[in-house]
Write a protein that holds these residues in place. Structure first.
Motif, PDB file in Angstrom:
ATOM      1  N   GLY A 105      17.090 -26.784  -7.897  1.00 25.99           N
ATOM      2  CA  GLY A 105      16.671 -25.395  -7.790  1.00 25.99           C
ATOM      3  C   GLY A 105      15.363 -25.152  -8.515  1.00 25.99           C
ATOM      4  N   VAL A 106      15.216 -25.751  -9.694  1.00 30.50           N
ATOM      5  CA  VAL A 106      13.975 -25.609 -10.467  1.00 30.50           C
ATOM      6  C   VAL A 106      12.792 -26.205  -9.698  1.00 30.50           C
ATOM      7  N   VAL A 107      12.999 -27.389  -9.128  1.00 31.62           N
ATOM      8  CA  VAL A 107      11.940 -28.045  -8.358  1.00 31.62           C
ATOM      9  C   VAL A 107      11.532 -27.186  -7.168  1.00 31.62           C
ATOM     10  N   THR A 108      12.508 -26.632  -6.475  1.00 28.31           N
ATOM     11  CA  THR A 108      12.211 -25.780  -5.321  1.00 28.31           C
ATOM     12  C   THR A 108      11.390 -24.563  -5.727  1.00 28.31           C
ATOM     13  N   GLY A 109      11.781 -23.931  -6.845  1.00 27.53           N
ATOM     14  CA  GLY A 109      11.040 -22.772  -7.327  1.00 27.53           C
ATOM     15  C   GLY A 109       9.610 -23.122  -7.684  1.00 27.53           C
ATOM     16  N   SER A 110       9.435 -24.275  -8.320  1.00 29.99           N
ATOM     17  CA  SER A 110       8.093 -24.706  -8.699  1.00 29.99           C
ATOM     18  C   SER A 110       7.226 -24.948  -7.468  1.00 29.99           C
TER      19      SER A 110
END
Length: 211
Positions: free
Chosen positions: A47-52
């Motif tokens: 999820g963090v990677v997607t947001g970034s």
């Protein structure tokens, strides 16, 4: 081409420093890895990677720079991000105040472990952080000159995507190892208390900051 490669190298270096530095996303991944294991932490990291990468794509197309010109957009992001961090601080504080041995998973806790909710939590950590928008604008400004081409943009985004997966998933793997899990078992309340303080301070700073 040599100039482009030099600029891209600078962008990669800046991204590694920014992404690997301690922050709410990294701290959340570390905590999840020690508490619930590698799989849960990797889902959160996804999820963090997607947001970034979402902010990265917007920065590459110039949309995020347009958003940053409108003060109310960043104010809304700051409020949402600050409130969400305070919510995480309260959860961590409640966990820290729970005596050892009495923390059997509740229905609410089990619900949190569902992959979709963990992924959403990681996504929200980045999407509600206005600093992510500004960081990506700075990275694109650093890497893209007046004559930047499509392949240069693609190299920046694909390279940062690879670095993002490596860094955030690396935290998930590293902190889900047996020594780290044992450390969490011995110092659970101290670790959760530290996380509560970290999230609380980060949330308040976000809410009270003027810039």
């Amino acid at each position: 081409m040599t100039t482009d490669l030099h600029q891209i190298g600078l962008v990669y270096t800046a991204y590694v420093i920014a992404a690997a530095s301690p922050g709410p996303s990294n701290m959340a991944i570390m905590s999840m890895a020690m508490r619930q294991g590698r799989t849960a932490a990797l889902v959160l990291a996804a999820g963090v990677v997607t947001g970034s990468l979402f902010w990265g794509v917007l920065a590459a197309t110039g949309i995020s720079a347009l958003l940053a010109r409108y003060a109310h957009v960043l104010v809304i992001l700051k409020v949402l991000g600050g409130v969400y961090l305070l919510y995480l601080a309260v959860r961590a504080a409640r966990s820290a105040l729970t005596p050892d041995g009495t923390g059997s998973p509740s229905a609410d806790h089990e619900k949190e472990l569902r992959s979709a909710l963990l992924y959403r939590r990681g996504l929200l950590l980045h999407l509600t952080n206005p600093k992510s928008v500004l960081a990506w604008i700075a990275l694109m400004t650093l890497g893209l000159g007046p004559g930047a081409t499509g392949p240069t943009v693609a190299l920046i985004l694909s390279g940062c995507a690879t670095l993002s997966v490596t860094i955030f998933c690396g935290y998930a793997v590293m902190f889900s190892t047996r020594p780290m899990v044992k450390l969490y078992g011995r110092a659970r309340r101290w670790i959760e208390g530290t996380l509560a303080a970290f999230f609380g301070i980060a949330g308040l700073r976000l809410l009270l900051s003027r810039s």
